[in-house]
Write a protein that holds these residues in place. Structure first.
Motif, PDB file in Angstrom:
ATOM      1  N   GLY A 108      -3.375   3.035   1.105  1.00 13.98           N
ATOM      2  CA  GLY A 108      -3.773   2.454   2.069  1.00 13.98           C
ATOM      3  C   GLY A 108      -4.391   3.510   3.020  1.00 13.98           C
ATOM      4  N   THR A 166      -2.016  -0.484  -3.818  1.00 18.31           N
ATOM      5  CA  THR A 166      -3.384   0.395  -3.669  1.00 18.31           C
ATOM      6  C   THR A 166      -2.923   1.346  -2.574  1.00 18.31           C
ATOM      7  OG1 THR A 166      -4.178  -1.345  -2.025  1.00 18.31           O
ATOM      8  CG2 THR A 166      -4.884  -1.598  -4.091  1.00 18.31           C
ATOM      9  N   THR A 208       0.941  -1.262  -0.077  1.00 21.51           N
ATOM     10  CA  THR A 208       0.088   0.006  -0.053  1.00 21.51           C
ATOM     11  C   THR A 208       1.074   1.197   0.078  1.00 21.51           C
ATOM     12  OG1 THR A 208      -0.103   0.310   2.488  1.00 21.51           O
ATOM     13  CG2 THR A 208      -1.878  -1.335   1.311  1.00 21.51           C
TER      14      THR A 208
END
Length: 202
Positions: A165, A163, A60
């Motif tokens: 976070g 991605t 993340t």
């Protein structure tokens, strides 16, 4: 034009053409930013799977918080490394101080949008790159072209997708994460209250 000048001019012209198609020992050109193809005349990328993987310090990211990127595999001499999202060919974020034998390459109008080699010295698993994520992006991946030598290189070496976070101190729960501190404290407060109610209701 004298008869002697003709062959001389032809030789000069050929040398100029050859110089346009030679390899780039001091780094990839900006023209390689989008397709990430080295401009090595007459050389094609390796058809076999790349012996390299791109590893990151986290799955993340948070905008403005650096994470590290490493190209794992055999030693290599040439590299072009970018962060991207979706199907866009724009280089995202910005790289921090390049490690030894590498340098910034301006891509997508970003002076620190990519990293490339600055010479043909060997780079390897101990070469660590540091990248700063931008805001406004929900997921990214890293893409690299890695060259062991001028005639041996691989395109489309790609990392897993990262991605964005949850922000530090947020109240949301990440998948598989621990309950937030406030939730634990709430449960500790609730249990004595329930016991007190039960005792007084008898």
């Amino acid at each position: 034009m004298s008869a002697r000048m003709g062959p001389l001019l032809l030789t000069i012209s050929l040398l100029q053409l050859l110089s346009l198609g030679t390899c780039f020992p001091n780094g990839a050109p900006s023209s390689a930013c989008e397709d990430m193809v080295p401009r090595h005349a007459g050389v094609q990328p390796q058809p076999s799977p790349a012996p390299y993987t791109i590893q990151t310090s986290s799955r993340t990211f948070q905008p403005g918080q650096p994470l590290t990127v490493t190209i794992k595999g055999p030693d290599y001499r040439g590299v072009l490394l970018e962060a991207r999202t979706g199907t866009s060919v724009n280089a995202l974020g910005s790289w921090q101080s390049p490690p030894a034998d590498t340098k910034f390459l301006q891509c997508s109008g970003n002076p620190q949008g990519a990293i490339t080699h600055s010479n043909t010295n060997l780079k390897g698993n101990s070469t660590v790159y540091s990248w700063i994520p931008p805001s406004g992006v929900n997921n990214i991946y890293f893409m690299a072209t890695v060259a062991q030598q001028r005639t041996v290189f691989w395109l489309n070496v790609r990392s897993d997708t990262l991605t964005q976070g949850a922000a530090a101190g947020g109240i949301g729960l990440a998948a598989g994460g621990e309950p937030a501190v406030w939730a634990k404290a709430g449960l500790l407060f609730l249990v004595p209250c329930l016991l007190s109610i039960l005792l007084h209701s008898r």
